[in-house]
Design an enzyme around this catalytic site. Structure first.
Site, short mmCIF file in Angstrom:
data_model
loop_
_atom_site.label_atom_id
_atom_site.label_comp_id
_atom_site.label_asym_id
_atom_site.label_seq_id
_atom_site.Cartn_x
_atom_site.Cartn_y
_atom_site.Cartn_z
N ASP A 186 41.47 39.56 35.94
CA ASP A 186 42.08 38.38 36.55
C ASP A 186 42.23 37.32 35.47
O ASP A 186 41.31 37.12 34.67
CB ASP A 186 41.18 37.83 37.66
CG ASP A 186 41.98 37.37 38.87
OD1 ASP A 186 43.11 36.90 38.66
OD2 ASP A 186 41.47 37.47 39.99
N HIS A 236 49.62 32.73 33.52
CA HIS A 236 48.54 32.65 34.51
C HIS A 236 47.69 33.91 34.55
O HIS A 236 46.58 33.90 35.07
CB HIS A 236 49.13 32.38 35.90
CG HIS A 236 49.68 31.00 36.04
ND1 HIS A 236 48.98 29.97 36.61
CD2 HIS A 236 50.86 30.46 35.64
CE1 HIS A 236 49.69 28.86 36.57
NE2 HIS A 236 50.85 29.13 35.99
P1 ADQ Z 1 46.41 34.81 42.09
O1 ADQ Z 1 46.37 36.20 41.60
O2 ADQ Z 1 47.20 34.55 43.32
O3 ADQ Z 1 46.92 33.81 40.94
P2 ADQ Z 1 43.81 33.28 42.56
O4 ADQ Z 1 43.59 32.45 41.37
O5 ADQ Z 1 42.56 33.89 43.04
O6 ADQ Z 1 44.84 34.44 42.33
O7 ADQ Z 1 44.38 32.46 43.82
C1 ADQ Z 1 45.27 31.43 43.76
C2 ADQ Z 1 45.22 30.55 45.04
O8 ADQ Z 1 45.60 31.28 46.21
C3 ADQ Z 1 43.81 29.99 45.33
O9 ADQ Z 1 43.94 28.61 45.57
C4 ADQ Z 1 43.36 30.71 46.58
O10 ADQ Z 1 42.54 29.93 47.45
C5 ADQ Z 1 44.65 31.08 47.25
N1 ADQ Z 1 44.44 32.33 47.97
C6 ADQ Z 1 44.03 33.50 47.45
N2 ADQ Z 1 43.89 34.41 48.43
C7 ADQ Z 1 44.22 33.78 49.58
C8 ADQ Z 1 44.25 34.16 50.95
N3 ADQ Z 1 43.85 35.39 51.30
N4 ADQ Z 1 44.66 33.27 51.88
C9 ADQ Z 1 45.01 32.02 51.52
N5 ADQ Z 1 44.97 31.58 50.24
C10 ADQ Z 1 44.58 32.45 49.30
C11 ADQ Z 1 47.33 33.90 39.56
C12 ADQ Z 1 46.43 34.71 38.63
C13 ADQ Z 1 45.00 34.16 38.66
C14 ADQ Z 1 45.00 32.67 38.33
C15 ADQ Z 1 46.02 31.93 39.19
C16 ADQ Z 1 46.17 30.48 38.78
O11 ADQ Z 1 46.44 36.08 38.99
O12 ADQ Z 1 44.17 34.85 37.73
O13 ADQ Z 1 43.71 32.13 38.58
O14 ADQ Z 1 47.30 32.53 39.11
O15 ADQ Z 1 46.47 30.37 37.42
#
Ligand code: ADQ
Length: 468
Positions: free
Chosen positions: A362, A154
């Site tokens: 990211d 991821h």
């Molecule tokens: P994350 O680093 O967690 O994931 P991201 O893809 O931005 O990052 O977010 C994943 C989910 O969490 C999204 O559905 C988002 O809405 C939710 N989320 C983020 N911040 C939040 C908050 N403050 N409150 C509630 N919900 C929140 C990892 C990798 C990413 C990759 C994902 C999926 O780091 O690059 O996109 O996995 O593969």
């Protein structure tokens, strides 16, 4: 269809009718529901002895176990989050390496494979997620497990020059070659992996994505993760609360809210983003009182030192910005450390005129796609997106910025705040094309189709070309 077994670091059971947890969990849940199967991994608890327990909802069994304090410290807090996470995000300066943590990481992967083995049927297909579990397939193979096993990363896969900073990189990435299929978010990540395999290991790469290294044949391909645009659009449009906080679009007035939503992590570029916002207020004073920036960032991994440092830094910076610019009836920056329900986030996205998504690195960043999918097509907001998010490879309609360029980011914010409706619509429509065509269902289906498809172990030798 054969059963699916999903293995991920954390498992949180989703009960029927309660799937509002958001993106990834729902995608995996749907895949499990259509073929039936097991979701296996850590239950998030630290216990004296790891005991496997399972609960079944419909045709899905959630098999989870706790970790001992030592395993948690070495495997999770240590090698996964203090060594791999920073290095995979190009932050060698924030990474540390301790041999006992690496050994703990290997042991936990071994223990997890042992715990899973009795639950497996011969034709089960196993889908493993993320950097915590790189050696998992190798441990399975050592135990004699012959099932198809796929791995999806991821987070970004860094250039070999960065990766080789991990002292046992050779041993670690040898284990990655035990998978049948390795999936990456973007072509840049897949290419970096290919570079590692060809330069460091002298492996072979085929034109069809097949690879041979350490005596294993496997495939490496790109599967950009997506969102569910229709569900997001519906949730965002039906959200009625908090309109008075950032609801200016509803009143027809130009909206002046900038929104950012992240886990509180140094890879997300929050410090640089706060600096850019301050620069906007400083260099473009006409936006003062007309703009507000809402940053939602719940703490994560708060027992890792670098996460404590970044939190402290942001609190100081937020206090500084509000102290310098706030007036009795205007607060320029709302910095919220609480997590928010998904439907509230989607409503906030729809009512904000700028989605500011500026990670330093990211894998993909689903927030960028969610922000766009949540917009009102008749009056969409502008996405300001870091070139270092995987999502920037697909979302050409965003204003692409370099998060290290404070002045450039402030100028992009100024441009976004002034952008006319026809340009906003054009950009929105161009971004909705990849968001619709590469949605969460196609990510999941493409990966599983390839994993279930013809086995790479049968790839004919003549299809392999030598790469020097
Ligand atoms: P994350 O680093 O967690 O994931 P991201 O893809 O931005 O990052 O977010 C994943 C989910 O969490 C999204 O559905 C988002 O809405 C939710 N989320 C983020 N911040 C939040 C908050 N403050 N409150 C509630 N919900 C929140 C990892 C990798 C990413 C990759 C994902 C999926 O780091 O690059 O996109 O996995 O593969």
């Amino acid at each position: 269809m054969s059963r699916l077994v999903v293995v991920s670091n954390r498992v949180a059971p989703i009960k029927e009718g309660k799937v509002a947890a958001g993106g990834l969990a729902v995608g995996v849940y749907d895949a499990l529901r259509s073929s039936g199967g097991i979701w296996f991994g850590w239950n998030g608890e630290v216990t004296a002895t790891p005991t496997l327990s399972s609960e079944t909802h419909g045709n899905i069994t959630y098999a989870t176990l706790g970790l001992t304090r030592r395993d948690y410290d070495n495997y999770y807090r240590g090698f996964s989050n203090a060594t791999l996470w920073p290095i995979f995000h190009y932050r060698i300066d924030l990474s540390r390496y301790r041999r006992e943590e690496y050994e703990g990481y290997r042991q936990v992967n071994h223990m997890l494979a042992e715990q899973l083995q009795p639950l497996l049927r011969p034709d089960d297909v196993i889908w493993v997620h993320d950097y915590h579990l790189i050696p998992f397939a190798d441990e399975c193979r050592r135990l004699g497990i012959r099932n198809r096993i796929g791995f999806f990363l991821h987070i970004p896969f860094p250039a070999p020059e960065i990766l080789t900073a991990i002292p046992p990189h050779n041993e670690l990435f040898k284990t990655l070659c035990s998978y049948d299929l390795v999936g990456f978010q973007t072509e840049v990540d897949r290419q970096a992996f290919e570079d590692y395999i060809t330069r460091e290991v002298r492996g072979l790469v085929g034109a069809d994505g097949s690879m041979t290294a350490y005596g294993h044949n496997f495939r490496a391909k790109v599967y950009p993760i997506g969102v569910m645009p229709d569900e997001i659009q519906q949730t965002a449009a039906s959200y009625k609360g908090r309109r008075n906080l950032i609801g200016r679009k509803a009143s027809g007035e130009p909206c002046q809210t900038i929104i950012s939503v992240d886990r509180l992590d140094y890879s997300k570029g929050l410090v640089e983003r706060f600096n850019a916002y301050e620069e906007l207020l400083n260099r473009f004073p006409e936006h003062r009182r007309n703009v507000q920036f809402v940053q939602i960032a719940p703490t994560s991994r708060s027992d890792v030192k670098t996460y404590q440092n970044i939190r402290q830094q942001l609190e100081t910076q937020a206090g500084h910005i509000n102290g310098r610019y706030a007036e009795l009836d205007w607060m320029p920056l709302h910095y919220l450390n609480r997590s928010h329900e998904r439907r509230i986030l989607m409503g906030l996205f729809r009512n904000a005129c700028i989605g500011l998504v500026t990670p330093l690195r990211d894998g993909m960043n689903l927030v960028a796609k969610e922000y766009v999918a949540a917009q009102n097509p008749d009056n969409p907001g502008v996405l300001v997106l870091s070139r270092f998010a995987g999502a920037a490879r697909e979302l050409n309609g965003a204003l692409i910025v370099n998060p290290y360029d404070t002045a450039g980011m402030a100028e992009a914010l100024d441009r976004a705040l002034r952008m006319p409706l026809n340009e906003r619509k054009e950009r929105y429509e161009s971004m909705m094309l990849p968001i619709r065509s590469a949605d969460l269902a196609s990510w999941r289906d493409n990966f599983l189709q390839d994993l279930r498809g013809p086995n790479t172990r049968t790839v004919r030798a003549e299809k392999i070309i030598r790469v020097v």
